[in-house]
Design a protein around this motif. Sequence first.
Motif, PDB file in Angstrom:
ATOM      1  N   VAL A   1       0.860  -1.192   0.000  1.00 38.23           N
ATOM      2  CA  VAL A   1       0.000   0.000   0.000  1.00 38.23           C
ATOM      3  C   VAL A   1       0.893   1.238   0.000  1.00 38.23           C
ATOM      4  CG1 VAL A   1      -1.833   1.229   1.254  1.00 38.23           C
ATOM      5  CG2 VAL A   1      -1.687  -1.285   1.351  1.00 38.23           C
ATOM      6  N   GLU A   2       0.833   2.027  -1.059  1.00 44.13           N
ATOM      7  CA  GLU A   2       1.665   3.233  -1.120  1.00 44.13           C
ATOM      8  C   GLU A   2       0.980   4.353  -0.374  1.00 44.13           C
ATOM      9  OE1 GLU A   2       3.309   4.750  -4.789  1.00 44.13           O
ATOM     10  OE2 GLU A   2       3.918   2.686  -5.238  1.00 44.13           O
ATOM     11  N   ASP A   3       1.409   4.583   0.839  1.00 42.21           N
ATOM     12  CA  ASP A   3       0.763   5.603   1.655  1.00 42.21           C
ATOM     13  C   ASP A   3       1.625   5.851   2.889  1.00 42.21           C
ATOM     14  OD1 ASP A   3      -1.294   7.408   2.366  1.00 42.21           O
ATOM     15  OD2 ASP A   3      -2.798   6.049   1.535  1.00 42.21           O
ATOM     16  N   HIS A   4       1.205   6.809   3.684  1.00 42.68           N
ATOM     17  CA  HIS A   4       1.935   7.133   4.902  1.00 42.68           C
ATOM     18  C   HIS A   4       0.925   7.033   6.044  1.00 42.68           C
ATOM     19  CE1 HIS A   4       5.084   9.114   7.255  1.00 42.68           C
ATOM     20  NE2 HIS A   4       4.130   9.830   7.808  1.00 42.68           N
TER      21      HIS A   4
ATOM     22  N   SER B   1      -4.933   5.130  10.057  1.00 40.09           N
ATOM     23  CA  SER B   1      -5.402   6.117   9.080  1.00 40.09           C
ATOM     24  C   SER B   1      -4.216   6.579   8.266  1.00 40.09           C
ATOM     25  CB  SER B   1      -6.031   7.319   9.782  1.00 40.09           C
ATOM     26  OG  SER B   1      -7.068   6.859  10.608  1.00 40.09           O
ATOM     27  N   PHE B   2      -4.467   6.775   6.980  1.00 43.11           N
ATOM     28  CA  PHE B   2      -3.407   7.148   6.051  1.00 43.11           C
ATOM     29  C   PHE B   2      -3.488   8.610   5.660  1.00 43.11           C
ATOM     30  CE2 PHE B   2      -4.193   2.577   4.909  1.00 43.11           C
ATOM     31  CZ  PHE B   2      -3.050   2.104   5.525  1.00 43.11           C
ATOM     32  N   GLN B   3      -2.375   9.099   5.125  1.00 42.33           N
ATOM     33  CA  GLN B   3      -2.328  10.461   4.615  1.00 42.33           C
ATOM     34  C   GLN B   3      -3.388  10.680   3.534  1.00 42.33           C
ATOM     35  OE1 GLN B   3       1.678  11.471   3.333  1.00 42.33           O
ATOM     36  NE2 GLN B   3       1.405  13.264   4.620  1.00 42.33           N
ATOM     37  N   SER B   4      -3.628   9.664   2.743  1.00 40.18           N
ATOM     38  CA  SER B   4      -4.583   9.781   1.634  1.00 40.18           C
ATOM     39  C   SER B   4      -6.024   9.853   2.127  1.00 40.18           C
ATOM     40  CB  SER B   4      -4.452   8.568   0.737  1.00 40.18           C
ATOM     41  OG  SER B   4      -4.862   7.421   1.479  1.00 40.18           O
ATOM     42  N   THR B   5      -6.227   9.858   3.445  1.00 37.22           N
ATOM     43  CA  THR B   5      -7.533   9.834   4.120  1.00 37.22           C
ATOM     44  C   THR B   5      -8.175   8.450   4.102  1.00 37.22           C
ATOM     45  OG1 THR B   5      -9.011  10.467   2.285  1.00 37.22           O
ATOM     46  CG2 THR B   5      -7.958  12.285   3.527  1.00 37.22           C
ATOM     47  N   ARG B   6      -7.522   7.485   3.454  1.00 42.08           N
ATOM     48  CA  ARG B   6      -8.058   6.130   3.563  1.00 42.08           C
ATOM     49  C   ARG B   6      -7.731   5.596   4.948  1.00 42.08           C
ATOM     50  NH1 ARG B   6      -5.403   2.738  -1.060  1.00 42.08           N
ATOM     51  NH2 ARG B   6      -3.663   4.057  -0.490  1.00 42.08           N
ATOM     52  N   SER B   7      -8.285   4.458   5.284  1.00 40.56           N
ATOM     53  CA  SER B   7      -7.904   3.833   6.551  1.00 40.56           C
ATOM     54  C   SER B   7      -8.021   2.322   6.408  1.00 40.56           C
ATOM     55  CB  SER B   7      -8.796   4.342   7.686  1.00 40.56           C
ATOM     56  OG  SER B   7     -10.122   3.929   7.457  1.00 40.56           O
TER      57      SER B   7
END
Lengths: 107, 444
Positions: B116-119, B131-137
């Motif tokens: 998963v490319e996210d922070h 929770s991710f930077q992209s607002t996904r979780s």
Amino acid sequence: MPRVIFVASNGARREVSEAAGASAMTAARINDVSGIEAECAGALSCGTCHVYVAPEFASLLPPPSEEEEGMLEFVAAERRVGSRLSCQIVLTDELDGLTLEIPETQT
Amino acid sequence: MLLASEKYLQISSGFIAWRAGAALVRLSEAERKFEEVAVRTDEPVVIVGAGHAGFQLAASLRQSGYEERIALINNEPHLPYQRPPLSKGFLEGNGDPQAVFFRPESFFRDYRIDLVEDHVVEIDRMTRKTSFQSTRSLNYRHLVMATGARNRLLRMPNAGHDDVRYLRSLADSEAIRERLENAKQVVVIGAGFVGLEFAATAAAKGIAVDIVELAPRIMARVVSPVVSGYFQARHEGAGCCIHSARSVSAIETANGRLQCVILDDGRKLPADLLIVGIGVVPNVELAMAAGLPSQDGIVVDQHLATVDPNISAIGDCALFSSHRYKSPLRLQSVSNAVDQAKCLAARLTGKIRPFDSLPWFWSDQGNDKLQIAGLIDSYEDIVVRGDPDQNSFSVFCYGDGILRGVESVNRVGDHMAARRLLAACTTVDPDKAANLSFDLKTAL
Ligand SMILES: Cc1cc2nc3c(=O)[nH]c(=O)nc-3n(C[C@H](O)[C@H](O)[C@H](O)COP(=O)(O)OP(=O)(O)OC[C@H]3O[C@@H](n4cnc5c(N)ncnc54)[C@H](O)[C@@H]3O)c2cc1C
Ligand code: FES
């Protein structure tokens, strides 16, 4: 591109091709051949890239360096006549078809 | 100004170790909860950070037969890669990233590891949600912190200049390699492993190199004076100029370019590139915000479990209660990341054992290979085996008459033997260790 045939400890064979100049360890990693752990990524420090070279290719390889010898004495799986560290095997066109058996364990 | 030398093997002091009993209770609870969750939901094991520890954990879980979902959260714009070549071969070679990636993209597909490319920006332990930077979780059944460490920053005017660089990521290494093509004079702050590896690479390219180190000798905290002295001579022989017991008091720029570095004794070192390697700080903020005890590392017990039975931590970010050294340790090395990942994968698949692997480390500097087995921290006596003048020797370090650690320079066999000996807590008589005709294998 020389071909390398990796033979898993259960006998399963996997043939890959990789550019001359790459190490057999890198060829395994890039082509996702499992069983060669290569924790130090070829720095000749970990001893987890051990393979058994098929007898017909053994004489085509330059002999192991003193350092490789030192490390081979401590590999996890049994050391045999064809034991080498795959990160020290540089692929050449002459080595086309190089057959390497992967030991059951690396650690 | 705070200047510390780069360290991989970092020993934390002043922290009270977990009581073993408490740790065991917590572990069995962790195990039970993991199992319960496992049967009830299809939530993944979420691994925060796709560095050496995170990647290895995902791979080891699959190798151990773990069948459920695995999400490996990657906040860097590359496939997971290994860092050691970044300060060595990758800097000088053709720089093909293929050479540093652990595995091709197909590996992650074939082994069903969701990359998963996210922070990750937040962890909610109550709802077990990341929770991710992209607002996904993403909800997790078990969360693993493998967030690693980041460079300690130099704080002084001009330290943010474009010609001032750090070396931690693939992007850092690519940018530095590009600059090395035109560099004539580089200054390195910090004579730790990364700084010295970089210095050796730059010197080999014919670039003039100055190294500034606050401590009186190079790699002071992690190697013995014998090894320090040997490498000092080797780097100097390769053309590097080492300024020990000195700090940088100013960085000067002009016309948008770096000009020079000024030392505390007033000396001016001209420079068109400055590399800063003054140590790292573990990435603990995310864990701290979630209420997990952290200091110089996220606190885990000897099973690598945090106080939350659903969360573990491994690698450079983990301050673990060491079974072997009976003290809290935070180590920064590939072997530590790999061995902790394997130990945790075993626990998560039901094979519980405390983490007690012997630490080991290597550093390639120029044509010399340094390998360290055990920790070179508490010793009173040393014995040298081999000959530094022949560029081939090992230093056996003894504390209370017992072998504690062994440093080897271009003696791979000694290093491997030392790893076996130390792992088994076997000591070697110092007279024998010093005698080259004594075969270390026979001590095993
Ligand atoms: C230049 C260099 C050379 C080295 N050479 C050697 C060597 O020769 N031998 C040796 O033993 N060791 C060496 N090391 C040390 C070794 O690389 C580290 O110990 C190892 O990488 C630690 O692995 P890790 O997974 O704990 O951390 P890292 O590899 O640092 O990985 C952590 C990852 O987590 C990511 N992350 C952090 N926070 C978040 C978040 N909130 N969300 C998502 N992702 C996040 C980070 O961006 C990073 O990608 C070297 C290190 C460097 C930098
Ligand atoms: S990859 Fe480590 S010794 Fe070959």
